[in-house]
Design an enzyme around this catalytic site. Structure first.
Site, short mmCIF file in Angstrom:
data_model
loop_
_atom_site.label_atom_id
_atom_site.label_comp_id
_atom_site.label_asym_id
_atom_site.label_seq_id
_atom_site.Cartn_x
_atom_site.Cartn_y
_atom_site.Cartn_z
N LYS A 54 9.68 -1.12 -1.64
CA LYS A 54 10.74 -2.30 -1.54
C LYS A 54 11.90 -3.05 -1.00
CE LYS A 54 7.42 -1.89 -5.24
NZ LYS A 54 7.12 -2.25 -6.94
N GLN A 98 10.47 -2.10 -11.98
CA GLN A 98 8.90 -0.53 -11.88
C GLN A 98 8.10 -0.33 -13.38
OE1 GLN A 98 8.14 -0.26 -8.00
NE2 GLN A 98 6.81 0.38 -9.44
N ASP A 121 7.56 -10.63 -10.41
CA ASP A 121 6.12 -8.84 -10.39
C ASP A 121 5.20 -10.02 -10.69
OD1 ASP A 121 6.01 -7.23 -9.48
OD2 ASP A 121 7.07 -5.94 -11.10
#
Ligand code: NDP
Length: 296
Positions: A54, A98, A121
């Site tokens: 990422k 994450q 997200d």
């Protein structure tokens, strides 16, 4: 007949090019540079790899990345403190924690602490709630589900009025992709581990999204001729011929399904590259809306 391949790698590369151009324009015209903060807890190898990918993808399109690495035994309070700091940092437009988090952390509380306007997200309960309701627009849509829809759209596959079958009902993939298909006026069936006669359900699908995590579970004779097949699954299977000793396969038996389907994504090179492209897009959108500047 052999299905048309939906080349996620190529489509994602096109999208990354579009994002790079948009980042340049934003910087030139408004002096803003999008920033993405990643928060990694512990040392899971897979999570470390995802975060590294990422960050690299950010660099390639001109998005600044801010990495935060915390020990596996970090307290919930300390983790929430980091999220709060990032919420207040005007250079950070998107925050990505994450997943999965260690067992002692309440991940729902952490996701809910992320500022709504920086929730790139798309897992903030309010964004998920809005995604589940009619005429309520979430600020962000989760990246993998958004990538699945983008693949269909950019391949010219009609969604409205067609039968869509989603295999899997996880919060991360199955459920949000099902909501997106429904909002796009598909007639929706969601299948899971308790579904009776899965092959019969799948045979109804004009559009099939498979997200179960079972290697090559969906066989070619389950597929409706001409269907569009989006295979989200990423499964490692032993392969003595591969130097790594394993290879990656999807949830769909690709060689069989491609003989029947109209369109199909490969694994790897299908949905995977889209997930990161959509994260970059969400970060760009957050910056363009002015996340963190108090003007969004
Ligand atoms: P989860 O394990 O959270 O969910 C799996 C879902 O599949 C559950 O709803 C489960 O049903 C259902 N399921 C499991 N076994 C069966 C079965 N035999 N028949 C029918 N349904 C079944 O997985 P995720 O949603 O997180 O991930 C799914 C796959 O997608 C994985 O391979 C993962 O690696 C991949 N993935 C890929 C991404 C990408 O970027 N390409 C991103 C995220 C995930 P139930 O609810 O009843 O338990």
């Amino acid at each position: 007949m052999s299905a048309t391949l939906i080349d996620g790698k190529a489509i994602a590369a096109t999208i990354r090019g579009e994002i790079r151009d948009a980042v340049e324009t934003l910087q030139r015209e408004q002096g803003r540079v999008p920033g993405l903060a990643t928060v990694l807890v512990g040392q899971r190898k897979d999570s470390e790899t995802y975060v590294r990918m990422k960050k690299r993808a950010c660099e390639e399109v001109g998005i600044v990345s801010f990495g935060h690495e915390l020990p596996a035994d970090v307290s919930q309070e300390a983790l929430l403190g980091v999220v709060e700091e990032l919420n207040a940092n005007p250079s950070v437009h998107g925050i990505l924690v994450q997943l999965p988090l260690p067992d002692h952390i309440d991940d729902e509380a952490v996701l809910a602490a992320i500022s709504l306007e920086k929730d790139v997200d798309g897992f903030h309960p309010l964004n998920i709630g809005r995604l589940s309701m009619k005429r309520r627009e979430p600020l962000f849509v989760p990246c993998t589900p958004k990538g699945c829809i983008e693949l269909l759209d950019r391949s010219g596959i009609e969604i409205g009025g067609r039968n869509a079958v989603v295999l899997g009902r996880s919060n991360i993939v199955g459920l949000p992709v099902a909501m997106l298909l429904l909002h796009r006026n598909a007639t929706l069936t969601v299948c899971h581990s308790r579904t009776a006669d899965l092959p019969a359900m799948v045979r109804q699908a004009d559009i099939l999204v498979a997200a179960v995590g079972r290697p090559e579970m969906v066989r070619g004779d389950w597929i409706k001729p001409g269907a569009a097949v989006i295979d989200v699954g990423v499964n490692a299977v032993d392969d003595a011929d591969d130097p790594r000793g394993y290879r990656l396969v999807g949830d769909v038996a690709f060689a069989e399904a491609r003989q029947v389907a109209g369109h199909i994504t490969p694994v790897p090179g299908g949905v995977g590259p889209m997930t990161i492209a959509m994260l970059l897009k969400n970060t760009l959108d957050a910056c363009a809306r002015g996340a963190g500047n108090g003007d969004s």
